[in-house]
Design an enzyme around this catalytic site. Structure first.
Site, short mmCIF file in Angstrom:
data_model
loop_
_atom_site.label_atom_id
_atom_site.label_comp_id
_atom_site.label_asym_id
_atom_site.label_seq_id
_atom_site.Cartn_x
_atom_site.Cartn_y
_atom_site.Cartn_z
N ASP A 1 0.84 -1.19 0.11
CA ASP A 1 0.17 -0.07 -0.21
C ASP A 1 0.85 1.34 -0.01
O ASP A 1 0.47 2.45 0.29
CB ASP A 1 -0.87 0.01 1.26
N CYS B 1 -23.53 5.00 0.36
CA CYS B 1 -22.26 5.87 0.88
C CYS B 1 -22.92 7.19 1.28
O CYS B 1 -23.86 8.15 0.39
CB CYS B 1 -21.69 6.06 -0.46
#
Length: 347
Positions: free
Chosen positions: A133, A197
């Site tokens: 990441d 969301c």
């Protein structure tokens, strides 16, 4: 495909399981079709202040540019799902994304990836490099083609029978292997993640506008959170899990067996009063060794002011007073906003 006789993909996967990885797949390092969307995504401004994505764009578009010259990518996934409910709602508590409850996944994953990379190099006589990441690698794209899972409409990698609660790490190597194949997309007509969301960050299936994402706003964004975005943050102190909570493939997601990701005391659904009473040193001790340190103490206190303001709990106003004189101007500004909101409409 030519490859060393003493090194094969099944051996790599077998050893990776011994190291604690849940899933492992291997794919060619050549560019994949999805990489082409990165340039368009950046041009739309969806990266917000994450300028490092632009700086490393060329390497992200073509991993074979990286040293050592990458021929294959070993993608490893590790389950972090804790045995705790999905995001609950309580106006007197804050929510921290479940991936941050335990030890920092960067440290846990990278240590084991490097061990696996060394094992590959010793047997194959090549050179490998590992990232979790942080490097210029499109982990999710390679994860798809390595057979880890499909690219979901919430932009997470999803796997049938496993869900999406896992971290990804990559090993770039100059070795050649037999490669895996991508699984079919099983999102179908489902749009629950888009509908759920709170801030509309999923602007289309498979497309995330990071600037609207609660995870971006509470972690990556430095400085002031726009007032127009604060209500949507709700009770989220660090990160957000909603688009994964509502995913049908996570209904029966297995619980992680990795003790490093067990919830640390004080990070699962903490009470606002407890957080407001913490000193900076107590914050540092709380987040030491976790992924939360990326937001830094001042960033977390800034977020806390937003959560308290959104709580509507007027009795917390007295605990906000000390933050009105905080040394950081951003914290002060958010504390003033929270105080106004509580006094104007608190319960």
């Amino acid at each position: 495909m030519q490859r060393p006789s003493n090194l094969n993909s099944e051996d790599v996967k077998r050893y990776s399981r011994q190291l604690g990885f849940t899933l492992t797949g291997i794919v060619s390092a050549t560019p994949k079709p999805e990489a082409a969307f990165l340039s368009e995504w950046l041009q739309r401004g969806y990266a917000g202040e994450m300028h490092y994505l632009e700086r490393g764009k060329d390497d992200r578009l073509d991993a074979t540019r990286l040293a050592p010259p990458a021929r294959s990518i070993v993608v490893c996934a590790m389950n972090y799902n804790a045995d705790r409910p999905y995001t609950p709602t309580d106006r007197l508590r804050a929510w921290i994304s479940r991936y941050a409850w335990g030890l920092d996944y960067h440290d846990v994953m990278l240590t084991r990836l490097r061990e696996l990379a060394d094992w590959i190099d010793q047997r194959g006589g090549g050179k490998s490099r590992s990232w979790v990441d942080t490097g210029p690698v499109l982990e999710r794209v390679f994860a798809k083609y390595a057979g880890i899972g499909w690219f979901g409409k919430n932009t997470c990698i999803i796997r049938e029978g496993t869900g999406s609660w896992f971290f990804l790490g990559c090993i770039l190597t100059d070795q050649l292997f037999d490669y895996d194949a991508p699984p079919p997309d099983r999102c179908g007509s489902c749009v629950r993640c888009l509908e759920a969301c709170p801030t509309g960050a999923l602007v289309a299936p498979y497309v995330l506008d990071s600037r609207k994402c609660i995870s971006y706003q509470t972690i990556e964004l430095r400085g002031s959170i726009p007032e127009s975005d604060r209500a949507g943050i709700g009770h989220h102190l660090f990160g957000c899990d909603i688009c994964q909570d509502v995913c049908p493939w996570n209904r029966k997601a297995p619980v992680s067996e990795e003790p490093a990701f067990d919830p640390r005391e004080g990070l699962y659904w903490p009470e606002l009063e407890t957080l407001l009473d913490r000193s900076d040193d107590e914050w540092r001790r709380l987040i030491r060794g976790t992924a939360m340190k990326r937001a830094k103490v001042k960033g977390l206190i800034r977020n806390l002011m937003v959560v308290v303001g959104n709580s509507g709990a007027r009795h917390l106003a007295s605990r906000l007073e000390r933050f009105l004189e905080h040394e950081d101007p951003v914290v002060r500004e958010h504390a003033e906003w929270a105080m106004r909101k509580l006094c104007r409409g608190g319960l």
